[in-house]
Design a protein around this motif. Structure first.
Motif, mmCIF file in Angstrom:
data_model
loop_
_atom_site.group_PDB
_atom_site.id
_atom_site.type_symbol
_atom_site.label_atom_id
_atom_site.label_comp_id
_atom_site.label_asym_id
_atom_site.label_seq_id
_atom_site.Cartn_x
_atom_site.Cartn_y
_atom_site.Cartn_z
ATOM 1 N N VAL A 155 0.968 -1.266 -0.094
ATOM 2 C CA VAL A 155 -0.011 -0.203 -0.161
ATOM 3 C C VAL A 155 0.864 1.264 0.039
ATOM 4 O O VAL A 155 0.599 2.307 -0.662
ATOM 5 N N LEU A 156 1.995 1.203 0.804
ATOM 6 C CA LEU A 156 2.889 2.417 0.658
ATOM 7 C C LEU A 156 3.673 2.382 -0.381
ATOM 8 O O LEU A 156 4.277 3.749 -0.703
ATOM 9 N N GLY A 157 3.544 1.689 -1.391
ATOM 10 C CA GLY A 157 4.158 1.663 -2.656
ATOM 11 C C GLY A 157 5.657 0.875 -2.740
ATOM 12 O O GLY A 157 6.748 1.373 -3.272
ATOM 13 N N ASN A 158 5.617 -0.328 -2.071
ATOM 14 C CA ASN A 158 6.671 -1.075 -1.915
ATOM 15 C C ASN A 158 7.755 -0.526 -1.064
ATOM 16 O O ASN A 158 8.993 -0.535 -1.265
ATOM 17 N N GLY A 159 7.347 -0.317 0.117
ATOM 18 C CA GLY A 159 8.145 -0.083 1.199
ATOM 19 C C GLY A 159 7.921 1.300 1.758
ATOM 20 O O GLY A 159 7.393 2.389 1.105
ATOM 21 N N ILE A 160 8.861 1.794 2.821
ATOM 22 C CA ILE A 160 8.710 3.089 3.361
ATOM 23 C C ILE A 160 9.945 3.872 2.938
ATOM 24 O O ILE A 160 10.978 3.540 2.669
ATOM 25 N N VAL A 161 9.742 5.340 2.552
ATOM 26 C CA VAL A 161 10.524 6.175 1.897
ATOM 27 C C VAL A 161 11.094 7.040 3.109
ATOM 28 O O VAL A 161 10.308 7.400 3.940
ATOM 29 N N PHE A 174 4.764 8.522 -3.489
ATOM 30 C CA PHE A 174 5.858 7.406 -3.921
ATOM 31 C C PHE A 174 5.476 6.085 -4.493
ATOM 32 O O PHE A 174 5.943 5.087 -4.362
ATOM 33 N N GLY A 175 4.014 6.023 -4.970
ATOM 34 C CA GLY A 175 3.449 4.960 -5.333
ATOM 35 C C GLY A 175 1.825 5.065 -5.875
ATOM 36 O O GLY A 175 1.531 6.268 -6.112
ATOM 37 N N SER A 176 1.478 4.005 -6.224
ATOM 38 C CA SER A 176 0.091 3.988 -6.800
ATOM 39 C C SER A 176 -1.007 4.121 -5.642
ATOM 40 O O SER A 176 -0.862 3.750 -4.398
ATOM 41 N N THR A 177 -2.073 5.146 -6.086
ATOM 42 C CA THR A 177 -3.183 5.173 -5.112
ATOM 43 C C THR A 177 -4.331 4.270 -5.226
ATOM 44 O O THR A 177 -5.274 4.270 -4.661
ATOM 45 N N ASN A 178 -4.175 3.096 -6.067
ATOM 46 C CA ASN A 178 -5.026 1.983 -6.295
ATOM 47 C C ASN A 178 -4.815 1.036 -5.495
ATOM 48 O O ASN A 178 -5.753 -0.141 -5.663
ATOM 49 N N GLU A 179 -3.818 0.766 -4.756
ATOM 50 C CA GLU A 179 -3.350 -0.395 -3.897
ATOM 51 C C GLU A 179 -4.333 -0.447 -2.857
ATOM 52 O O GLU A 179 -4.594 0.514 -2.311
ATOM 53 N N MET A 180 -4.241 -1.874 -2.308
ATOM 54 C CA MET A 180 -5.158 -1.960 -1.097
ATOM 55 C C MET A 180 -4.672 -3.444 -0.367
ATOM 56 O O MET A 180 -3.831 -4.215 -1.108
ATOM 57 N N GLY A 181 -4.531 -3.247 0.918
ATOM 58 C CA GLY A 181 -3.974 -4.444 1.744
ATOM 59 C C GLY A 181 -5.170 -4.892 2.459
ATOM 60 O O GLY A 181 -5.986 -4.039 3.102
ATOM 61 N N ILE A 182 -5.182 -6.244 2.888
ATOM 62 C CA ILE A 182 -6.285 -6.769 3.464
ATOM 63 C C ILE A 182 -5.590 -7.423 4.669
ATOM 64 O O ILE A 182 -4.572 -8.076 4.642
ATOM 65 N N PHE A 183 -6.364 -7.266 5.761
ATOM 66 C CA PHE A 183 -5.736 -7.698 7.235
ATOM 67 C C PHE A 183 -7.078 -8.355 7.822
ATOM 68 O O PHE A 183 -8.047 -8.158 7.763
ATOM 69 N N GLU A 184 -6.693 -9.223 9.037
ATOM 70 C CA GLU A 184 -7.530 -9.926 9.762
ATOM 71 C C GLU A 184 -7.149 -9.827 11.122
ATOM 72 O O GLU A 184 -6.208 -9.944 11.470
ATOM 73 N N MET A 185 -8.039 -9.200 11.895
ATOM 74 C CA MET A 185 -7.878 -8.778 13.204
ATOM 75 C C MET A 185 -8.265 -10.238 14.077
ATOM 76 O O MET A 185 -9.614 -10.744 14.111
ATOM 77 N N ASN A 186 -7.236 -10.502 15.058
ATOM 78 C CA ASN A 186 -7.650 -11.734 15.958
ATOM 79 C C ASN A 186 -6.898 -11.439 17.195
ATOM 80 O O ASN A 186 -6.624 -10.166 17.325
ATOM 81 N N GLU A 187 -6.673 -12.368 18.186
ATOM 82 C CA GLU A 187 -6.456 -12.026 19.504
ATOM 83 C C GLU A 187 -5.138 -11.525 19.590
ATOM 84 O O GLU A 187 -4.697 -10.839 20.785
ATOM 85 N N ILE A 188 -4.293 -11.902 18.869
ATOM 86 C CA ILE A 188 -2.593 -11.476 18.719
ATOM 87 C C ILE A 188 -2.479 -10.366 17.832
ATOM 88 O O ILE A 188 -1.469 -9.988 17.525
ATOM 89 N N GLY A 189 -3.545 -9.565 17.347
ATOM 90 C CA GLY A 189 -3.356 -8.414 16.505
ATOM 91 C C GLY A 189 -3.485 -8.646 15.161
ATOM 92 O O GLY A 189 -4.774 -9.430 14.762
#
Length: 458
Positions: free
Chosen positions: A83-89, A258-273
């Motif tokens: 989502v950040l455009g392949n890493g932190i700048v 620094f990257g595309s605005t069309n990217e998205m990341g999927i996460f799942e919330m559970n007990e350990i974060g």
């Protein structure tokens, strides 16, 4: 001697006025003008970047400027890096917004821990929790990094001194609405405070080359609280979306220098974060009803990644003078347009039908390649005929009923093959010029009527 004067500032857009007004001329909002006391000193206004005469740069021809590709810094979360455009700048200022309780602090605390485990000094500044409360959250997430430093502070002057003394590689500020400048009389979270504190953080990030992540609260309309200028000042704006009572979260970029605005990341919330979801297509299709009328699957591109999602339609006779047209996850203006094409070019009588459309899984689709799948869903629900559950439908629909070419068709088809689909209906103009998989059938169509004949049998 400092002079004190007051002016009225809109808390929605930052419009300034010498007198109070009920309606803001800038954004049109009512009752958002609040009085703030401003102090002007002989030294003048503070700016985000202060240059002395010795450091003033002269204009240079753009052809004479030498650039090098800076190495990006990676976390252990591939979805976050994407989502950040392949890493932190280095030296970037990143704003993360989202609803209360959605997991913004959890995400940044996990990212901070991963960066600290990689040998970087990380300073996590919390203006909403004490250091003990932050430690309790870290214990729940299993974070034990010694290079992760925690500070509970809201005064911007002390925050700047702490960054100067600690000299960290990364800084997290949670949240920008709680930080204040002591020489500004307005309350924390006001337009003046948010603007000046963000400008100070931007100066630190650019001059020292430190990536800084700031958390922003959102309003009831879903936009980040504070002036619109806040989103223009930062380098990247991320939105953390999802329902608090559901486990899946979507991190979406709406601005990224620094990257595309069309990217998205999927996460799942559970007990350990939060844990990243490596194959979101399986998540969006796992509760799909097989053989249901009005349900189709489309391969949509989210940035550089194809994602298979289900489009559902419900068509029923209306009991109102004007039929209802409702859509969730797609542009609501696209629904009456496609229904008009189906009525004019295919002969379906839809003018007395209510239409309800939804993209399952909470995804928002805005590319034209979903048009054909939406049209087939509407026709399927109207005829009460279910398309084959092994079909994928891709294509843009024109006003004359033609099915137009879409981009990156090969990636979409390979994603469908990977998940076991047997047939893909695509625009005829997209056939040829790429490697067609042997385990999947490709059918090209010229218009909507031909697509309905293949998928619904007429």
């Amino acid at each position: 001697m400092a002079k004190t004067k007051s002016k009225f500032i809109c808390q929605s857009c930052g419009y300034e006025s010498p007198k109070w007004m009920g309606k803001c001329p800038g954004c049109g909002a009512w009752n958002t003008m609040t009085e703030e006391t401003m102090k002007s000193t002989a030294s003048g206004r503070r700016t985000a970047f202060a240059h002395s005469a010795q450091t003033m740069q002269k204009p240079s021809p753009i052809t004479s400027i030498e650039t090098t590709q800076e190495a990006r810094i990676y976390t252990n979360m591939g979805e976050f890096n994407r989502v950040l455009g392949n890493g932190i700048v280095k030296g970037s200022l990143v704003l993360i917004g989202g609803d209360p309780g959605i997991g913004k602090s959890t995400l940044l605390l996990q990212v901070s821990s991963q960066l600290a485990d990689s040998g970087h000094d990380v300073l996590y500044i919390s203006g909403e929790e004490s250091v003990k409360q932050t430690k309790l959250r870290a214990d729940r997430l299993g974070i034990t990094s010694k290079q992760l430093y925690v500070l509970s502070e809201t005064d911007m002057e002390f925050i700047s001194k702490s960054i100067e003394e600690t000299n960290p590689s990364f800084v997290v500020v949670d949240s920008i609405q709680t930080v204040y400048q002591s020489d500004i009389s307005s309350a924390p979270g006001s337009v003046s405070q948010v603007r000046e504190c963000t400008a100070e953080l931007m100066r630190i990030a650019k001059t020292k080359g430190i990536p800084i992540f700031i958390v922003g609260h959102v309003t009831k309309e879903g936009s980040i609280a504070g002036p619109r200028l806040l989103e223009h000042m930062v380098d990247t704006v991320l939105y953390f979306e999802g329902e608090r009572h559901h486990t899946y979260r979507i991190l979406r970029a709406v601005k990224n220098r620094f990257g595309s605005t069309n990217e998205m990341g999927i996460f799942e919330m559970n007990e350990i974060g939060l844990e990243e979801v490596l194959n979101p297509s399986e998540i969006f299709l796992e509760e799909r009803s097989i053989g249901a009328a009005g349900s189709t699957v489309v391969a949509s591109m989210e940035g550089t990644r194809p994602v298979l999602v289900e489009i559902q339609a419900l068509i029923s006779p209306t009991s109102f003078g004007n039929p209802r047209r409702m859509a969730t996850g797609i542009d609501h203006n696209r629904v009456p347009l496609l229904m008009a094409v189906l009525e004019k070019r295919v002969g379906l009588l839809l003018q007395n039908q209510d239409a309800y459309l939804k993209v399952a899984g909470g995804v928002k689709l805005d590319e034209p390649a979903i048009d054909l799948a939406v049209a087939v869903s509407i026709a399927s629900s109207f005829k009460d005929v279910a398309p084959k559950p092994s079909d994928i439908i891709i294509g843009e629909v024109g006003l004359t009923g033609e099915v137009r070419r879409v981009s990156r068709i090969e990636q979409r088809v390979h994603e469908a093959e990977k998940l076991g689909f047997k047939r893909v209906i695509i625009p005829e103009a997209n056939i040829g010029g790429w490697n067609i998989p042997s385990d999947i059938q490709i059918i090209g169509v010229k218009n909507v009527a031909e697509a309905l004949q293949i998928t619904l049998g007429g």
